[in-house]
Design an enzyme around this catalytic site. Structure first.
Site, PDB file in Angstrom:
ATOM      1  N   ASP A  61       9.900  -3.276   8.549  1.00  0.00           N
ATOM      2  CA  ASP A  61       9.407  -4.044   7.176  1.00  0.00           C
ATOM      3  C   ASP A  61       8.624  -4.889   7.365  1.00  0.00           C
ATOM      4  O   ASP A  61       9.289  -6.525   7.920  1.00  0.00           O
ATOM      5  CB  ASP A  61       9.518  -4.149   6.458  1.00  0.00           C
ATOM      6  CG  ASP A  61       8.918  -4.796   5.238  1.00  0.00           C
ATOM      7  OD1 ASP A  61       8.098  -4.963   5.360  1.00  0.00           O
ATOM      8  OD2 ASP A  61       9.741  -4.994   3.807  1.00  0.00           O
ATOM      9  N   VAL A  62       7.487  -5.072   8.448  1.00  0.00           N
ATOM     10  CA  VAL A  62       6.804  -6.354   9.291  1.00  0.00           C
ATOM     11  C   VAL A  62       6.569  -7.130   8.427  1.00  0.00           C
ATOM     12  O   VAL A  62       5.914  -8.485   9.013  1.00  0.00           O
ATOM     13  CB  VAL A  62       5.216  -5.889   9.880  1.00  0.00           C
ATOM     14  CG1 VAL A  62       5.635  -4.597  10.707  1.00  0.00           C
ATOM     15  CG2 VAL A  62       4.114  -5.332   8.700  1.00  0.00           C
ATOM     16  N   TYR A 154      -8.528  -7.862   0.485  1.00  0.00           N
ATOM     17  CA  TYR A 154      -8.662  -6.468   1.842  1.00  0.00           C
ATOM     18  C   TYR A 154      -9.615  -7.357   2.720  1.00  0.00           C
ATOM     19  O   TYR A 154      -9.201  -6.966   3.871  1.00  0.00           O
ATOM     20  CB  TYR A 154      -9.047  -5.947   1.418  1.00  0.00           C
ATOM     21  CG  TYR A 154      -8.356  -4.347   2.321  1.00  0.00           C
ATOM     22  CD1 TYR A 154      -7.215  -3.798   3.092  1.00  0.00           C
ATOM     23  CD2 TYR A 154      -9.765  -3.621   3.056  1.00  0.00           C
ATOM     24  CE1 TYR A 154      -7.461  -3.259   3.732  1.00  0.00           C
ATOM     25  CE2 TYR A 154     -10.101  -2.891   3.628  1.00  0.00           C
ATOM     26  CZ  TYR A 154      -8.448  -2.616   4.517  1.00  0.00           C
ATOM     27  OH  TYR A 154      -8.880  -1.194   5.180  1.00  0.00           O
ATOM     28  N   LYS A 158      -8.775  -8.688   6.480  1.00  0.00           N
ATOM     29  CA  LYS A 158      -9.275  -8.098   7.899  1.00  0.00           C
ATOM     30  C   LYS A 158      -9.993  -9.057   8.832  1.00  0.00           C
ATOM     31  O   LYS A 158     -10.504  -8.543   9.999  1.00  0.00           O
ATOM     32  CB  LYS A 158      -9.726  -6.589   7.668  1.00  0.00           C
ATOM     33  CG  LYS A 158      -9.215  -5.537   6.944  1.00  0.00           C
ATOM     34  CD  LYS A 158      -7.989  -5.255   8.148  1.00  0.00           C
ATOM     35  CE  LYS A 158      -7.561  -4.238   7.455  1.00  0.00           C
ATOM     36  NZ  LYS A 158      -6.184  -3.723   8.209  1.00  0.00           N
ATOM     37  N   THR A 189      -8.372   9.281   4.536  1.00  0.00           N
ATOM     38  CA  THR A 189      -6.511   8.912   4.898  1.00  0.00           C
ATOM     39  C   THR A 189      -6.429   8.952   2.711  1.00  0.00           C
ATOM     40  O   THR A 189      -7.447   8.787   2.276  1.00  0.00           O
ATOM     41  CB  THR A 189      -6.728   8.103   5.166  1.00  0.00           C
ATOM     42  OG1 THR A 189      -7.241   6.614   4.796  1.00  0.00           O
ATOM     43  CG2 THR A 189      -6.519   8.129   6.958  1.00  0.00           C
TER      44      THR A 189
END
Length: 249
Positions: A61-62, A154, A158, A189
Site C-alpha cells: 500500500d503506497v 485529481y 497530477k 479503463t
C-alpha cells in the site's frame, strides 16, 4: 539496463498498471507487481509467468512508507537489482466542486497519488542511485497540465506528480537515473467509466479528443515500455503526453 530488466510496478492490478505488466512480460522482463488485493495479484503474477516472465506479487500500500520500503527491499532481494519502476498506483477520488471539498477528500486523493508517488520514488531511487542506473516512470494525466470542473483534487495531484518527476530527474541525472512521466488522456479503463458516469457522457467527452476515441491501456503501456528503455536513454524530466491530441490546442 540488463538484457532482462527488473521491473517494479505499483498499482499493477488494474488498468494501465496491469497493461504495463503484460507489456513488460512480452519483453521478457523480470517483474514484481504490487497492489492491495492479494488474490488478484497472485493471479496476475501467474499470468505473467505463463508469458515466460519471472514474476512475483508483493502486497503493498503506497500510502505507507514501511509498506513501500518492504516492497522495494523484496524486489531487490528477489532479483538483485531494480532497473525500472512504474509508479501507477492512483485514484481519481470523489468528484465535486471546490466548495464541497474536505480535508478527508483531499487525503483520499493525495495520500495515494502524491505521497504514494513520493515514497515510491524515494525508495526506488535509493537503489538506483547506488547501482548507477535506473528508469522511473510516473503516471500523470491530461489533468496534470490542465484543469476541469469537479476534479480539482485529481488535477492538483497530477500537477504535483509532474513537479515531483521533474525535480527527481534533476537529482538523479548525474548518477544515470532517469525519471519521466506518462500523461494519458482518456483511456478505456474503469476509472474513465467512473469519471464519465454513463455512455452518453462518455461519448460526449471523447468527442473532444482529436482522434475521436479513448486510448487503449495497451497503447499507454507501449509508451511506458519505450520511455523506460534504452531507446529513450537521453530523455529525462519529461512528461510524455499520450492523449490522442487532447492537449494539442
Amino acid at each position: 539496463m540488463s538484457l532482462h530488466p527488473v521491473v517494479l510496478i505499483t498499482g499493477a492490478l488494474t488498468g494501465i498498471g496491469r497493461a504495463a505488466a503484460l507489456a513488460f512480460a512480452h519483453e521478457q522482463a523480470r517483474i514484481v507487481v504490487s497492489g492491495r488485493r492479494a488474490e488478484e495479484g497472485e493471479q496476475l503474477a501467474a499470468e505473467l509467468r505463463a508469458l515466460g516472465s519471472e514474476a512475483e506479487f508483493v502486497h503493498a500500500d503506497v500510502r505507507f512508507e514501511d509498506s513501500v520500503r518492504q516492497l522495494v527491499q523484496r524486489t531487490v532481494a528477489r532479483f538483485g537489482r531494480l532497473d525500472v519502476a512504474v509508479n501507477a498506483a492512483g485514484t481519481e477520488g470523489e468528484p465535486g466542486p471546490v466548495t464541497e471539498l474536505t480535508p478527508e477528500r483531499y487525503a483520499a486523493v493525495f495520500d495515494t497519488n502524491v505521497l504514494g508517488t513520493m515514497l515510491s520514488m524515494k525508495h526506488e531511487m535509493h537503489v538506483m542511485l547506488a547501482q548507477g542506473s535506473g528508469s522511473i516512470v510516473n503516471i500523470s494525466s491530461t489533468m496534470g497540465s490542465r484543469g476541469a470542473p469537479n476534479v480539482s483534487l485529481y488535477a492538483a495531484s497530477k500537477h504535483a506528480v509532474e513537479g515531483l518527476t521533474k525535480s527527481a530527474a534533476i537529482e538523479g541525472a548525474a548518477a544515470g537515473v532517469r525519471v519521466n512521466a506518462i500523461a494519458p488522456g482518456p483511456v478505456e479503463t474503469a476509472m474513465l467509466a467512473r469519471l464519465t458516469g454513463n455512455e452518453e457522457r462518455k461519448t460526449a467527452f471523447l468527442a473532444s479528443v482529436p482522434l475521436k476515441r479513448a486510448g487503449a491501456p495497451e497503447e499507454i503501456a507501449d509508451a511506458i515500455v519505450f520511455i523506460a528503455s534504452a531507446k529513450a536513454g537521453f530523455i529525462t524530466g519529461e512528461i510524455l503526453r499520450v492523449n490522442g491530441g487532447k492537449t494539442a490546442s
